[in-house]
Design an enzyme around this catalytic site. Structure first.
Site, mmCIF file in Angstrom:
data_model
loop_
_atom_site.group_PDB
_atom_site.id
_atom_site.type_symbol
_atom_site.label_atom_id
_atom_site.label_comp_id
_atom_site.label_asym_id
_atom_site.label_seq_id
_atom_site.Cartn_x
_atom_site.Cartn_y
_atom_site.Cartn_z
ATOM 1 N N ARG A 1 5.121 2.199 8.155
ATOM 2 C CA ARG A 1 5.083 1.687 6.771
ATOM 3 C C ARG A 1 5.255 0.171 6.734
ATOM 4 O O ARG A 1 4.809 -0.490 5.811
ATOM 5 C CB ARG A 1 6.130 2.390 5.902
ATOM 6 C CG ARG A 1 6.011 1.985 4.444
ATOM 7 C CD ARG A 1 6.734 2.913 3.488
ATOM 8 N NE ARG A 1 6.570 2.427 2.128
ATOM 9 C CZ ARG A 1 6.831 3.121 1.047
ATOM 10 N NH1 ARG A 1 7.271 4.358 1.137
ATOM 11 N NH2 ARG A 1 6.654 2.602 -0.156
ATOM 12 N N ASN B 1 3.623 -4.520 5.014
ATOM 13 C CA ASN B 1 4.220 -5.846 4.793
ATOM 14 C C ASN B 1 3.416 -6.959 5.453
ATOM 15 O O ASN B 1 3.913 -8.080 5.582
ATOM 16 C CB ASN B 1 5.662 -5.873 5.317
ATOM 17 C CG ASN B 1 6.549 -4.932 4.540
ATOM 18 O OD1 ASN B 1 6.394 -4.794 3.339
ATOM 19 N ND2 ASN B 1 7.455 -4.268 5.226
ATOM 20 N N GLU C 1 10.014 3.950 5.886
ATOM 21 C CA GLU C 1 9.778 2.733 6.668
ATOM 22 C C GLU C 1 10.615 2.648 7.945
ATOM 23 O O GLU C 1 11.337 1.688 8.187
ATOM 24 C CB GLU C 1 10.007 1.491 5.789
ATOM 25 C CG GLU C 1 9.281 0.267 6.349
ATOM 26 C CD GLU C 1 9.249 -0.904 5.368
ATOM 27 O OE1 GLU C 1 8.863 -0.700 4.206
ATOM 28 O OE2 GLU C 1 9.601 -2.001 5.786
ATOM 29 N N HIS D 1 3.748 -10.566 4.370
ATOM 30 C CA HIS D 1 4.915 -10.661 3.492
ATOM 31 C C HIS D 1 6.048 -11.516 4.044
ATOM 32 O O HIS D 1 6.858 -12.022 3.278
ATOM 33 C CB HIS D 1 5.434 -9.263 3.137
ATOM 34 C CG HIS D 1 4.586 -8.564 2.106
ATOM 35 N ND1 HIS D 1 3.281 -8.211 2.338
ATOM 36 C CD2 HIS D 1 4.854 -8.177 0.829
ATOM 37 C CE1 HIS D 1 2.781 -7.619 1.256
ATOM 38 N NE2 HIS D 1 3.723 -7.591 0.333
ATOM 39 N N LYS E 1 8.998 3.344 -3.568
ATOM 40 C CA LYS E 1 10.010 2.290 -3.458
ATOM 41 C C LYS E 1 10.367 1.850 -4.874
ATOM 42 O O LYS E 1 9.490 1.458 -5.653
ATOM 43 C CB LYS E 1 9.472 1.086 -2.681
ATOM 44 C CG LYS E 1 9.526 1.257 -1.174
ATOM 45 C CD LYS E 1 9.206 -0.049 -0.478
ATOM 46 C CE LYS E 1 9.200 0.119 1.037
ATOM 47 N NZ LYS E 1 8.761 -1.108 1.726
ATOM 48 N N GLU F 1 -3.296 -7.955 -2.463
ATOM 49 C CA GLU F 1 -2.794 -6.712 -1.849
ATOM 50 C C GLU F 1 -3.958 -5.808 -1.421
ATOM 51 O O GLU F 1 -3.824 -5.034 -0.478
ATOM 52 C CB GLU F 1 -1.873 -5.957 -2.819
ATOM 53 C CG GLU F 1 -0.606 -6.715 -3.219
ATOM 54 C CD GLU F 1 0.535 -6.599 -2.206
ATOM 55 O OE1 GLU F 1 0.329 -6.011 -1.123
ATOM 56 O OE2 GLU F 1 1.631 -7.121 -2.501
ATOM 57 N N HIS G 1 7.332 -14.074 1.417
ATOM 58 C CA HIS G 1 8.675 -14.097 0.833
ATOM 59 C C HIS G 1 9.304 -15.477 0.977
ATOM 60 O O HIS G 1 9.999 -15.946 0.069
ATOM 61 C CB HIS G 1 9.554 -13.011 1.464
ATOM 62 C CG HIS G 1 9.161 -11.634 1.034
ATOM 63 N ND1 HIS G 1 9.427 -10.510 1.778
ATOM 64 C CD2 HIS G 1 8.489 -11.197 -0.057
ATOM 65 C CE1 HIS G 1 8.944 -9.437 1.153
ATOM 66 N NE2 HIS G 1 8.380 -9.832 0.044
ATOM 67 N N HIS H 1 3.157 -13.327 -6.515
ATOM 68 C CA HIS H 1 3.398 -12.558 -5.286
ATOM 69 C C HIS H 1 2.107 -12.289 -4.500
ATOM 70 O O HIS H 1 2.031 -12.547 -3.296
ATOM 71 C CB HIS H 1 4.109 -11.250 -5.624
ATOM 72 C CG HIS H 1 4.305 -10.358 -4.442
ATOM 73 N ND1 HIS H 1 5.218 -10.642 -3.443
ATOM 74 C CD2 HIS H 1 3.672 -9.217 -4.062
ATOM 75 C CE1 HIS H 1 5.148 -9.698 -2.514
ATOM 76 N NE2 HIS H 1 4.224 -8.830 -2.871
ATOM 77 N N ARG I 1 21.532 11.916 -11.517
ATOM 78 C CA ARG I 1 21.254 12.070 -10.072
ATOM 79 C C ARG I 1 19.778 12.337 -9.782
ATOM 80 O O ARG I 1 19.421 12.895 -8.749
ATOM 81 C CB ARG I 1 22.113 13.168 -9.448
ATOM 82 C CG ARG I 1 23.585 12.880 -9.526
ATOM 83 C CD ARG I 1 24.356 13.603 -8.436
ATOM 84 N NE ARG I 1 25.759 13.270 -8.526
ATOM 85 C CZ ARG I 1 26.644 13.944 -9.256
ATOM 86 N NH1 ARG I 1 26.261 15.015 -9.916
ATOM 87 N NH2 ARG I 1 27.885 13.558 -9.294
ATOM 88 N N LYS J 1 -2.681 3.672 1.548
ATOM 89 C CA LYS J 1 -1.225 3.662 1.372
ATOM 90 C C LYS J 1 -0.664 5.073 1.469
ATOM 91 O O LYS J 1 0.380 5.301 2.097
ATOM 92 C CB LYS J 1 -0.843 3.020 0.042
ATOM 93 C CG LYS J 1 0.671 3.025 -0.152
ATOM 94 C CD LYS J 1 1.202 1.884 -0.918
ATOM 95 C CE LYS J 1 2.732 1.895 -0.841
ATOM 96 N NZ LYS J 1 3.347 0.878 -1.638
HETATM 97 N N1 GLY Z 1 4.881 -2.460 -0.843
HETATM 98 C C1 GLY Z 1 5.187 -2.042 0.451
HETATM 99 C C2 GLY Z 1 5.574 -0.613 0.540
HETATM 100 O O1 GLY Z 1 5.462 0.119 -0.426
HETATM 101 O O2 GLY Z 1 6.024 -0.185 1.567
#
Ligand code: GLY
Length: 371
Positions: free
Chosen positions: A242, A246, A238, A249, A144, A186, A253, A267, A122, A228
């Site tokens: 946040r 993107n 998000e 993106h 993430k 990025e 994508h 990417h 957990r 960031k």
């Molecule tokens: N890579 C996008 C984020 O971490 O929100």
């Protein structure tokens, strides 16, 4: 010289340490986190021969024992199969709740190991040691984690913050130039989404940084991570801001899906093209000055990067098919496509208010320029 960026998330706050020689100092950075002098390292078979012996030797010299699991390199490793293997290995190794697992690798290893750590007993703590530029400026920070399934990328996962990120910029020297530049996609994104001064700085310094200047590399990673960290501290899961991360993106994508997630488009390359398309769309909608898309493309060109659909080799589907791929994006909300658009370089915003026809016309013209 090292820089430290704090990610402020109450009791889950942590440091991102950026600089040269951090693998050699790993024991010093890890020791305060350890309840017993042992760590478990998960890495992959391209990174392991380059950096694992060095890390193990540095830990051993600092009195910390280590066991390592080396998985295959590549996006296919972000899967149920390797999640199972990782979790079972950690259980075989009798990793306890208070222990630390280390993710040594790029975004694939960071996401997989972070997720394994999130669900093991957990939740055990983990440390990110990102080896790619993309992982250092983006995926290792912000918590993430996850894997891909046959339904798409990153569809199974958890928010699980690392306890520490050690971004050793010496590791970037072992990257292939194409991988370094893909990660740079990025970095540019940060300048475009929120800081015009950073974009100015990149225009002036990024060529020397890409050529190998370590002080500039540290500064580019630090500036990106600070941006960031500020966004994640405001909106960890998000719900709002946040999503700015993107930028580029939604296009990316769709292009990655259209090229089969293959070497035809990495990417970060898709992010760079996506940022150029987002700027173009913003200019056409009258949201940002007409000259901004050209300025962005000129910088990407100077860096030797892909910036247009014409730079992607091989066939691409038509605009309708690309739009359909966009509609499968995770960012679709109640059937509405969400885009990150720009009011100018450094000023982006999230919107669902984009006429699909404008996107289709833009894609048709970009596809037409390939012929
Ligand atoms: N890579 C996008 C984020 O971490 O929100």
């Amino acid at each position: 010289m090292t820089s430290t960026v704090r990610v402020n998330l109450d009791s889950r706050s942590y440091d991102v340490v950026i600089g040269s020689g951090l693998i050699a100092q790993a024991a010093t950075h890890l020791a305060p986190l350890l309840r017993r002098p042992k760590v478990w390292i998960v890495t992959e078979d391209r990174v392991a021969p380059l950096h694992l012996p060095h890390l193990e030797a540095a830990l051993s010299a600092g009195g910390i024992a280590a066991s390592a699991l080396t998985l295959p390199a590549g996006e296919g490793t972000k899967s149920w199969q390797y999640l199972t293997q990782t979790v079972e290995w950690l259980l075989d190794e009798k990793v306890e709740r208070g222990d630390i697992v280390i993710a040594l690798g790029g975004g694939v290893i960071g996401d997989l190991v972070g997720f394994a750590a999130a669900i093991l007993r957990r939740g055990v703590r983990f440390v990110q040691m990102p080896s790619s530029l993309l992982a250092q400026v983006d995926s290792s920070v912000g918590g993430k984690t996850g894997i891909n399934t046959r339904h798409g990328k990153n569809l199974v996962g958890a928010f699980h913050q690392p306890s520490l990120v050690l971004a050793d910029i010496d590791l970037l020297s072992t990257l292939a130039p194409r991988d370094f530049l893909a990660g740079y996609g990025e970095v540019v994104k940060y300048g475009l989404l929120g800081d015009a001064a950073f974009f100015d700085w990149l225009e002036e310094n990024a060529p020397a940084m890409a050529a190998g200047d370590l002080a500039l590399r540290e500064e580019a990673v630090r500036w990106s991570v600070q941006m960031k960290a500020d966004i994640v501290a405001r909106d960890e899961t998000e719900q709002g801001d946040r999503a700015l991360l993107n930028l580029g993106h939604t296009f990316c994508h769709a292009l990655e899906a259209a090229t089969g997630y293959s070497d035809r488009l990495l990417h970060g390359e898709g992010v760079a093209i996506g940022c150029a398309l987002a700027a173009e769309l913003s200019a056409r909608l009258g949201l940002c000055p007409q000259e901004e898309p050209s300025r962005i493309r000129a910088h990407l060109a100077e860096m030797g990067m892909k910036r247009d659909l014409a730079d992607i080799e091989g066939d691409l589907p038509d605009a309708d098919a690309l739009l359909a791929l966009m509609a499968q994006d995770k960012k679709v909300l109640e059937g509405q496509l969400r885009f990150i658009l720009m009011r100018g370089i450094g000023t982006s915003f999230v919107t669902s208010d984009v006429p699909p026809d404008a996107v289709k016309t833009l894609l048709n013209e970009a596809l037409g320029a390939r012929n």
